[in-house]
Design a protein around this motif. Sequence first.
Motif, PDB file in Angstrom:
ATOM      1  N   PHE A 113       1.417  -1.258  -0.529  1.00  0.00           N
ATOM      2  CA  PHE A 113      -0.207  -0.151   0.225  1.00  0.00           C
ATOM      3  C   PHE A 113       0.460   1.156  -0.023  1.00  0.00           C
ATOM      4  N   ALA A 114       1.234   2.346  -1.317  1.00  0.00           N
ATOM      5  CA  ALA A 114       2.113   2.982  -1.023  1.00  0.00           C
ATOM      6  C   ALA A 114       0.763   3.857  -1.028  1.00  0.00           C
ATOM      7  N   ASP A 115       1.614   5.078  -0.811  1.00  0.00           N
ATOM      8  CA  ASP A 115       1.276   6.430  -0.299  1.00  0.00           C
ATOM      9  C   ASP A 115       0.092   6.789   0.978  1.00  0.00           C
ATOM     10  N   PHE A 116       0.348   5.771   1.810  1.00  0.00           N
ATOM     11  CA  PHE A 116      -0.340   5.620   3.312  1.00  0.00           C
ATOM     12  C   PHE A 116      -0.046   7.216   3.917  1.00  0.00           C
ATOM     13  N   THR A 117      -0.725   7.603   3.875  1.00  0.00           N
ATOM     14  CA  THR A 117      -0.928   8.717   5.088  1.00  0.00           C
ATOM     15  C   THR A 117      -2.145   8.772   6.147  1.00  0.00           C
ATOM     16  N   PRO A 118      -1.406   8.264   7.082  1.00  0.00           N
ATOM     17  CA  PRO A 118      -2.328   8.077   8.088  1.00  0.00           C
ATOM     18  C   PRO A 118      -2.558   9.313   9.049  1.00  0.00           C
ATOM     19  N   ASP A 119      -3.676   9.907   9.478  1.00  0.00           N
ATOM     20  CA  ASP A 119      -3.690  11.045  10.088  1.00  0.00           C
ATOM     21  C   ASP A 119      -4.350  10.982  11.733  1.00  0.00           C
ATOM     22  N   ALA A 120      -4.076   9.388  12.354  1.00  0.00           N
ATOM     23  CA  ALA A 120      -4.919   8.780  13.166  1.00  0.00           C
ATOM     24  C   ALA A 120      -3.631   7.915  14.084  1.00  0.00           C
ATOM     25  N   CYS A 121      -3.790   7.570  14.692  1.00  0.00           N
ATOM     26  CA  CYS A 121      -3.396   6.945  15.837  1.00  0.00           C
ATOM     27  C   CYS A 121      -3.823   6.193  16.900  1.00  0.00           C
ATOM     28  N   LEU A 122      -4.584   5.492  16.933  1.00  0.00           N
ATOM     29  CA  LEU A 122      -5.116   4.932  18.303  1.00  0.00           C
ATOM     30  C   LEU A 122      -4.245   4.178  18.875  1.00  0.00           C
ATOM     31  N   VAL A 123      -3.788   4.396  20.645  1.00  0.00           N
ATOM     32  CA  VAL A 123      -3.091   3.744  21.372  1.00  0.00           C
ATOM     33  C   VAL A 123      -4.065   3.022  22.112  1.00  0.00           C
ATOM     34  N   ASN A 124      -3.645   1.292  22.351  1.00  0.00           N
ATOM     35  CA  ASN A 124      -4.665   0.737  23.269  1.00  0.00           C
ATOM     36  C   ASN A 124      -3.747  -0.011  24.137  1.00  0.00           C
ATOM     37  N   ARG A 125      -3.858  -0.294  24.958  1.00  0.00           N
ATOM     38  CA  ARG A 125      -3.455  -0.529  26.439  1.00  0.00           C
ATOM     39  C   ARG A 125      -3.872  -1.385  27.169  1.00  0.00           C
ATOM     40  N   TYR A 126      -3.166  -2.888  27.020  1.00  0.00           N
ATOM     41  CA  TYR A 126      -4.117  -4.170  27.479  1.00  0.00           C
ATOM     42  C   TYR A 126      -3.264  -4.487  28.572  1.00  0.00           C
ATOM     43  N   VAL A 127      -4.243  -5.007  30.342  1.00  0.00           N
ATOM     44  CA  VAL A 127      -3.539  -5.717  31.209  1.00  0.00           C
ATOM     45  C   VAL A 127      -3.954  -6.998  30.858  1.00  0.00           C
ATOM     46  N   PRO A 128      -3.248  -7.706  32.191  1.00  0.00           N
ATOM     47  CA  PRO A 128      -3.746  -8.970  32.193  1.00  0.00           C
ATOM     48  C   PRO A 128      -5.139  -9.281  32.112  1.00  0.00           C
ATOM     49  N   GLY A 129      -5.771 -10.180  31.404  1.00  0.00           N
ATOM     50  CA  GLY A 129      -7.429  -9.962  31.628  1.00  0.00           C
ATOM     51  C   GLY A 129      -8.502  -9.665  30.414  1.00  0.00           C
ATOM     52  N   ALA A 130      -7.412  -7.974  30.195  1.00  0.00           N
ATOM     53  CA  ALA A 130      -8.085  -7.647  29.297  1.00  0.00           C
ATOM     54  C   ALA A 130      -8.628  -8.047  27.572  1.00  0.00           C
ATOM     55  N   ARG A 131      -9.107  -7.152  26.804  1.00  0.00           N
ATOM     56  CA  ARG A 131      -9.977  -8.362  25.764  1.00  0.00           C
ATOM     57  C   ARG A 131     -10.355  -7.374  24.831  1.00  0.00           C
ATOM     58  N   LEU A 132     -10.334  -7.477  23.456  1.00  0.00           N
ATOM     59  CA  LEU A 132     -11.448  -6.608  22.294  1.00  0.00           C
ATOM     60  C   LEU A 132     -12.053  -7.442  21.775  1.00  0.00           C
ATOM     61  N   THR A 133     -13.675  -7.152  21.408  1.00  0.00           N
ATOM     62  CA  THR A 133     -14.631  -8.419  21.066  1.00  0.00           C
ATOM     63  C   THR A 133     -14.245  -8.223  19.338  1.00  0.00           C
ATOM     64  N   LEU A 134     -14.599  -9.257  19.142  1.00  0.00           N
ATOM     65  CA  LEU A 134     -15.108  -9.265  17.250  1.00  0.00           C
ATOM     66  C   LEU A 134     -15.328  -7.843  16.589  1.00  0.00           C
ATOM     67  N   HIS A 135     -15.134  -7.393  15.443  1.00  0.00           N
ATOM     68  CA  HIS A 135     -15.381  -6.101  15.519  1.00  0.00           C
ATOM     69  C   HIS A 135     -15.095  -5.985  13.844  1.00  0.00           C
ATOM     70  N   GLN A 136     -15.605  -5.105  13.299  1.00  0.00           N
ATOM     71  CA  GLN A 136     -15.049  -4.881  12.598  1.00  0.00           C
ATOM     72  C   GLN A 136     -14.382  -2.866  12.209  1.00  0.00           C
ATOM     73  N   ASP A 137     -14.052  -2.408  11.424  1.00  0.00           N
ATOM     74  CA  ASP A 137     -13.167  -0.702  11.983  1.00  0.00           C
ATOM     75  C   ASP A 137     -14.146  -0.722  10.516  1.00  0.00           C
ATOM     76  N   ARG A 138     -15.063   0.046  11.053  1.00  0.00           N
ATOM     77  CA  ARG A 138     -15.881   0.595   9.590  1.00  0.00           C
ATOM     78  C   ARG A 138     -16.171   2.847  10.041  1.00  0.00           C
ATOM     79  N   ASN A 139     -14.784   3.447  10.909  1.00  0.00           N
ATOM     80  CA  ASN A 139     -15.811   4.669  10.830  1.00  0.00           C
ATOM     81  C   ASN A 139     -14.216   5.478  10.515  1.00  0.00           C
ATOM     82  N   GLU A 140     -14.009   5.148   9.490  1.00  0.00           N
ATOM     83  CA  GLU A 140     -13.094   5.780   8.795  1.00  0.00           C
ATOM     84  C   GLU A 140     -13.846   6.134   7.052  1.00  0.00           C
TER      85      GLU A 140
END
Length: 220
Positions: A113-140
């Motif tokens: 993927f040439a020319d990728f110019t991200p304008d957003a970086c989400l930083v996630n922090r997990y500690v033991p026990g944390a999880r992220l349920t199945l999803h699609q990224d569709r707000n972009e």
Amino acid sequence: MSDLFASDLFETAPEDIALDPGAMLLAGFARAEAESLLQDVAAIARAAPFRHLVTPGGWTMSVAMTNCGALGWVSDRSGYRYDRLDPESGQPWPAMPPSFLDLAQRAAARAGFADFTPDACLVNRYVPGARLTLHQDRNERRLEAPIVSASLGLPATFLWGGLARADKPRRLRLVHGDVVVWGGPARMTFHGVDTLRDGDHPMTGAVRYNLTFRQAGDRT
Ligand code: MD6
Ligand code: FE
């Protein structure tokens, strides 16, 4: 920490693994610059502290989040969206560090993927026990741009599903320095992170960080 860890001597060279058309795991791609990425995460968190967002359904997320770049991903009772301002402070999100932008662009290019110019970086922090349920990224806004995702610290089991929620996910182990890139035909793949197991990483202790880069707004 700048020592060479004994375990590094046994790690394999970075390698590219195709997951699906449009999706690639770049194993070890960010390992060499992990320490400076983590310093940048700490600086971002001083300006925009990690917080547990609430989903539109009223659940508090187990993953703590913050953002950098022109747009940040946020969630509350009214929905998911990208916002220019941190709702906690009313200020713009911290700027995207050059190290982040450089990593994201090199990883995207390597995955085709040439020319990728991200304008957003989400930083996630997990500690033991944390999880992220199945999803699609569709707000972009620009679904033709890929997503670049870098893992730091403790290993996690990434759930890599299909284009339908019911598709049984594959379980991929993501370790410190791994980068996943997906776009094109894989852009709407369902994915998640299984419950983080306890552990102790030399650079992060009992924490996993994930940096997710997107082109979320209209390209300027
Ligand atoms: C994570 N990542 O790895 C969660 N989404 O912590 C995501 O939800 C994600 O890694 C889109 C693209 C890449 C990702
Ligand atoms: Fe996601």
